[in-house]
Scaffold this active site. Structure first.
Site, short mmCIF file in Angstrom:
data_model
loop_
_atom_site.label_atom_id
_atom_site.label_comp_id
_atom_site.label_asym_id
_atom_site.label_seq_id
_atom_site.Cartn_x
_atom_site.Cartn_y
_atom_site.Cartn_z
N ASN A 27 2.32 6.06 2.71
CA ASN A 27 1.72 6.01 1.39
C ASN A 27 2.82 5.79 0.36
O ASN A 27 4.01 5.77 0.68
CB ASN A 27 0.99 7.34 1.12
CG ASN A 27 -0.37 7.13 0.51
OD1 ASN A 27 -0.57 6.25 -0.31
ND2 ASN A 27 -1.31 7.96 0.93
N ASP A 79 1.01 10.92 -2.66
CA ASP A 79 -0.01 9.94 -2.31
C ASP A 79 0.42 8.60 -2.91
O ASP A 79 1.57 8.21 -2.78
CB ASP A 79 -1.38 10.42 -2.81
CG ASP A 79 -2.53 9.95 -1.93
OD1 ASP A 79 -2.42 8.86 -1.33
OD2 ASP A 79 -3.56 10.63 -1.86
#
Length: 172
Positions: A27, A79
């Site tokens: 990510n 993230d």
């Protein structure tokens, strides 16, 4: 968690090349303003790490992997991410309801709160690239009462401009 994630390059020859393995939930891909540093995170709770790599623009190859931010030392798991014109790395700190900005040296500069626990991806937009848009996750096991803004998109004043995304160029 098993290291089932990999990182691939899609090249000018329209072929996929596996560049990195040993990832669980890759990510947070982003690049420094000069394109010479690549950032990549692993969101998984066992990793919670953002790495920096030297990046060879001509060959599209990352090397010299090093820890950029150990998110165990900060709130949330890393993230989606974006880089601003100052070369700072903005990362959604999922589970913490934050978007955190790290300097090119990996120091936490500031965190912006969003009204949901799971921000997922951020990107700069607007006429001057000075609005940070943040998407969020809505999970079926968390009720709307517990997290009423889950799944929404937020627009934040980041106080800094982002970078325009480069175009994908082919030689074919």
């Amino acid at each position: 968690g098993n290291s089932v994630g990999s990182f691939y390059r899609f090249g000018n020859d329209f072929q996929l090349m596996r560049l990195l393995g040993d990832l669980i939930v890759p990510n947070g891909l982003a690049f420094s303003p000069d394109g010479e540093t690549m950032y990549l995170a692993d969101t998984h709770a066992n990793r919670q790490t953002v790495w920096a790599f030297d990046y060879d623009i001509d060959t599209g190859t990352p090397h010299n992997q090093r820890v950029f931010v150990d998110m165990h030392q900060h709130q949330g798991r890393p993230d989606g991410a974006a880089v601003d014109i100052d070369g700072c790395y903005w990362v959604c700190a999922t589970d913490a309801g934050l978007v955190s900005r790290f300097t090119p040296q990996g120091k936490l500069d500031r965190s912006l709160k969003v009204p949901t626990t799971k921000p997922a991806m951020c990107a700069f937009g607007g006429d001057n690239l000075d609005t940070l848009f943040v998407t969020s996750l809505r999970r079926p096991d968390i009720s709307a009462e517990e997290d009423p803004y889950a799944g929404r998109v937020f627009a934040l004043d980041a106080g800094v401009r982002g970078l325009a995304e480069p175009c994908f160029k082919t030689t074919a």
